[in-house]
Motif scaffolding. Sequence first.
Motif, PDB file in Angstrom:
ATOM      1  N   GLY A 256       0.758  -1.217  -0.083  1.00  0.00           N
ATOM      2  CA  GLY A 256       0.146  -0.127  -0.067  1.00  0.00           C
ATOM      3  C   GLY A 256       1.167   1.500  -0.320  1.00  0.00           C
ATOM      4  N   GLY A 257       2.146   1.076  -0.140  1.00  0.00           N
ATOM      5  CA  GLY A 257       3.034   2.164   0.078  1.00  0.00           C
ATOM      6  C   GLY A 257       4.010   2.652   1.176  1.00  0.00           C
ATOM      7  N   VAL A 258       4.845   3.685   1.119  1.00  0.00           N
ATOM      8  CA  VAL A 258       5.329   3.430   2.498  1.00  0.00           C
ATOM      9  C   VAL A 258       5.126   5.355   3.006  1.00  0.00           C
ATOM     10  CG1 VAL A 258       7.983   3.850   3.550  1.00  0.00           C
ATOM     11  CG2 VAL A 258       7.097   1.921   2.466  1.00  0.00           C
ATOM     12  N   TYR A 259       5.193   5.742   3.699  1.00  0.00           N
ATOM     13  CA  TYR A 259       4.948   6.980   4.855  1.00  0.00           C
ATOM     14  C   TYR A 259       6.524   7.285   5.315  1.00  0.00           C
ATOM     15  CZ  TYR A 259       0.265   7.621   2.437  1.00  0.00           C
ATOM     16  OH  TYR A 259      -0.801   6.977   2.133  1.00  0.00           O
ATOM     17  N   ILE A 260       6.996   8.436   4.964  1.00  0.00           N
ATOM     18  CA  ILE A 260       8.550   8.735   5.642  1.00  0.00           C
ATOM     19  C   ILE A 260       8.374  10.185   6.318  1.00  0.00           C
ATOM     20  CG2 ILE A 260      10.489   9.195   5.187  1.00  0.00           C
ATOM     21  CD1 ILE A 260      11.215   7.696   3.457  1.00  0.00           C
ATOM     22  N   ALA A 261       8.131   9.485   6.991  1.00  0.00           N
ATOM     23  CA  ALA A 261       7.379  10.627   8.537  1.00  0.00           C
ATOM     24  C   ALA A 261       8.758  11.320   9.384  1.00  0.00           C
ATOM     25  CB  ALA A 261       6.288  10.835   9.071  1.00  0.00           C
ATOM     26  N   GLY A 262       7.956  11.325  10.474  1.00  0.00           N
ATOM     27  CA  GLY A 262       9.376  12.650  11.111  1.00  0.00           C
ATOM     28  C   GLY A 262       9.676  13.694  10.780  1.00  0.00           C
ATOM     29  N   GLY A 263      10.720  14.518  11.559  1.00  0.00           N
ATOM     30  CA  GLY A 263      11.138  15.741  11.435  1.00  0.00           C
ATOM     31  C   GLY A 263      12.406  15.744  11.054  1.00  0.00           C
ATOM     32  N   VAL A 264      13.171  14.656  11.336  1.00  0.00           N
ATOM     33  CA  VAL A 264      14.581  14.576  10.330  1.00  0.00           C
ATOM     34  C   VAL A 264      15.025  14.770   9.134  1.00  0.00           C
ATOM     35  CG1 VAL A 264      16.631  12.978  10.816  1.00  0.00           C
ATOM     36  CG2 VAL A 264      15.473  13.184  12.461  1.00  0.00           C
ATOM     37  N   ILE A 265      14.511  13.574   8.122  1.00  0.00           N
ATOM     38  CA  ILE A 265      14.638  13.395   6.603  1.00  0.00           C
ATOM     39  C   ILE A 265      14.429  15.122   6.103  1.00  0.00           C
ATOM     40  CG2 ILE A 265      14.367  12.199   4.795  1.00  0.00           C
ATOM     41  CD1 ILE A 265      15.002  10.218   6.357  1.00  0.00           C
ATOM     42  N   PRO A 266      12.760  15.890   6.524  1.00  0.00           N
ATOM     43  CA  PRO A 266      12.734  16.871   5.736  1.00  0.00           C
ATOM     44  C   PRO A 266      13.664  17.831   5.714  1.00  0.00           C
ATOM     45  CG  PRO A 266      10.923  15.799   7.057  1.00  0.00           C
ATOM     46  CD  PRO A 266      11.350  15.108   7.066  1.00  0.00           C
ATOM     47  N   ARG A 267      14.324  17.992   6.627  1.00  0.00           N
ATOM     48  CA  ARG A 267      15.609  18.555   7.089  1.00  0.00           C
ATOM     49  C   ARG A 267      17.030  18.551   5.648  1.00  0.00           C
ATOM     50  NH1 ARG A 267      16.461  17.806  13.646  1.00  0.00           N
ATOM     51  NH2 ARG A 267      13.976  19.074  14.283  1.00  0.00           N
ATOM     52  N   PHE A 268      16.536  17.913   5.888  1.00  0.00           N
ATOM     53  CA  PHE A 268      18.109  16.954   4.181  1.00  0.00           C
ATOM     54  C   PHE A 268      16.792  16.897   3.260  1.00  0.00           C
ATOM     55  CE2 PHE A 268      18.536  14.132   7.790  1.00  0.00           C
ATOM     56  CZ  PHE A 268      18.373  13.357   7.082  1.00  0.00           C
ATOM     57  N   ALA A 269      16.143  17.065   2.926  1.00  0.00           N
ATOM     58  CA  ALA A 269      15.676  16.404   1.757  1.00  0.00           C
ATOM     59  C   ALA A 269      16.039  16.868   0.509  1.00  0.00           C
ATOM     60  CB  ALA A 269      14.210  16.871   1.540  1.00  0.00           C
ATOM     61  N   GLU A 270      16.482  17.321  -0.205  1.00  0.00           N
ATOM     62  CA  GLU A 270      17.697  16.748  -1.164  1.00  0.00           C
ATOM     63  C   GLU A 270      18.667  15.676  -1.568  1.00  0.00           C
ATOM     64  OE1 GLU A 270      19.028  20.525  -2.458  1.00  0.00           O
ATOM     65  OE2 GLU A 270      17.159  21.860  -3.246  1.00  0.00           O
ATOM     66  N   LEU A 271      18.909  15.877  -0.271  1.00  0.00           N
ATOM     67  CA  LEU A 271      20.445  14.913   0.143  1.00  0.00           C
ATOM     68  C   LEU A 271      19.246  13.656  -0.085  1.00  0.00           C
ATOM     69  CD1 LEU A 271      22.591  16.866   2.557  1.00  0.00           C
ATOM     70  CD2 LEU A 271      23.371  16.343  -0.166  1.00  0.00           C
ATOM     71  N   PHE A 272      17.947  13.520   0.698  1.00  0.00           N
ATOM     72  CA  PHE A 272      17.583  12.267   0.716  1.00  0.00           C
ATOM     73  C   PHE A 272      17.365  11.735  -0.197  1.00  0.00           C
ATOM     74  CE2 PHE A 272      13.376   9.674   1.006  1.00  0.00           C
ATOM     75  CZ  PHE A 272      13.779   9.036   1.652  1.00  0.00           C
ATOM     76  N   LEU A 273      16.797  12.513  -0.957  1.00  0.00           N
ATOM     77  CA  LEU A 273      15.882  12.208  -2.745  1.00  0.00           C
ATOM     78  C   LEU A 273      17.185  12.346  -3.984  1.00  0.00           C
ATOM     79  CD1 LEU A 273      13.801  15.140  -3.345  1.00  0.00           C
ATOM     80  CD2 LEU A 273      12.869  12.561  -2.873  1.00  0.00           C
ATOM     81  N   ARG A 274      18.748  12.237  -3.233  1.00  0.00           N
ATOM     82  CA  ARG A 274      19.884  11.897  -4.159  1.00  0.00           C
ATOM     83  C   ARG A 274      20.013  10.633  -3.537  1.00  0.00           C
ATOM     84  NH1 ARG A 274      21.220  17.314  -4.513  1.00  0.00           N
ATOM     85  NH2 ARG A 274      22.885  16.591  -3.243  1.00  0.00           N
ATOM     86  N   SER A 275      20.137   9.986  -2.395  1.00  0.00           N
ATOM     87  CA  SER A 275      21.014   9.362  -1.588  1.00  0.00           C
ATOM     88  C   SER A 275      20.455   7.816  -2.291  1.00  0.00           C
ATOM     89  CB  SER A 275      19.970   8.951  -0.131  1.00  0.00           C
ATOM     90  OG  SER A 275      18.885   8.520   0.147  1.00  0.00           O
ATOM     91  N   GLY A 276      21.441   6.783  -0.963  1.00  0.00           N
ATOM     92  CA  GLY A 276      20.968   4.878  -1.713  1.00  0.00           C
ATOM     93  C   GLY A 276      19.864   4.613  -0.633  1.00  0.00           C
ATOM     94  N   PHE A 277      19.085   5.793  -0.596  1.00  0.00           N
ATOM     95  CA  PHE A 277      17.999   4.915   0.254  1.00  0.00           C
ATOM     96  C   PHE A 277      17.468   3.488  -0.679  1.00  0.00           C
ATOM     97  CE2 PHE A 277      12.942   4.552   0.050  1.00  0.00           C
ATOM     98  CZ  PHE A 277      13.514   4.666   1.516  1.00  0.00           C
ATOM     99  N   HIS A 278      17.243   4.041  -2.324  1.00  0.00           N
ATOM    100  CA  HIS A 278      16.149   3.180  -3.519  1.00  0.00           C
ATOM    101  C   HIS A 278      16.987   2.477  -2.898  1.00  0.00           C
ATOM    102  CE1 HIS A 278      14.098   1.279  -6.403  1.00  0.00           C
ATOM    103  NE2 HIS A 278      13.330   1.874  -6.032  1.00  0.00           N
TER     104      HIS A 278
END
Length: 319
Positions: A256-278
């Motif tokens: 049904g999908g994954v929601y990444i919430a919380g206050g930490v990741i949005p502080r470096f959203a651009e780095l997260f989107l370019r990261s090896g998360f996937h």
Amino acid sequence: MKDLLVGDIGGTNARFALWRDNQLHAVEVFATADYSGPEQAIEYYLADQGVALGEVSAACLAVAGPVDGDEFQFTNNQWHLSQRAFCKHLQIDRLLLVNDFTAMALGMTRLKADEYIEVCAGDADAARPALVIGPGTGLGVGCLLRQGERRWLALPGEGGHVDLPVGNAREAAIHQQLHGQIGHVSAETVLSGGGLLRLYQAMCALDGDVPRHKTPAQITDAALAGEPRAAAVIEQFCRFLGRVAGNNVLTLGARGGVYIAGGVIPRFAELFLRSGFHTSFTDKGCMSDYFAGIPVWLVTAELSGLLGAGVALEQALHD
């Protein structure tokens, strides 16, 4: 018609709002240190809104920790609550206490189009569970199930305290470094605000570097400014989050999908989107193909917990 009250109470701040027409109204934030308990903070809030005691029929409070029985001790502040005493003091007929990540998960059902960012494209299967995971003060993990057109069930757990997964030699060395310092290494040990600092210190120790930064905010700022060490720490943080999120998807069958919430990741959203998360998210050997088509979203909304408390209250009153 009497008013409804909702609250989202954390370690430092408590947010309160009136719930009218399925929406939040008059949101205010209070420092928990300024009040002896939730009753006193809410009494002040209601007076500020011109609402007299006895004019609120029901309330829902989202609180950090397992909810069981009449008594509740807040995890990260000095507040204590007896449900019976609370209702008597504020002349409220009904109080609903829910785990804060239950509220966070239910808040995902009210997201607006500008309150989330697509991380991984896909088509959510509405008949399957969705995963809600949020690095913040701790690491929250929850499951969201649709039960009808406007009906949802949120299943809270303590998934932030599972063992931190290791996927390569570097991560094994980091795990060993942390274990030598603190013993058991949970996911929350790294995937939280304080965990980011702990990860930074461990990686510096492994590489023989002297730590320059003393707070998570300093590490984040340095990474955004291009400092290689801080950027490497953020990258590793994102990869660990991918591993933990992927494990939970397999456990829950969360197509049904994954929601990444919380206050930490949005502080470096651009780095997260370019990261090896996937890459780490889908690195599951023979089950890697399972992740094809599962969408992932980064939640940027600030009041999801408070909205979720409203959804929980609405559903409870409907029942």
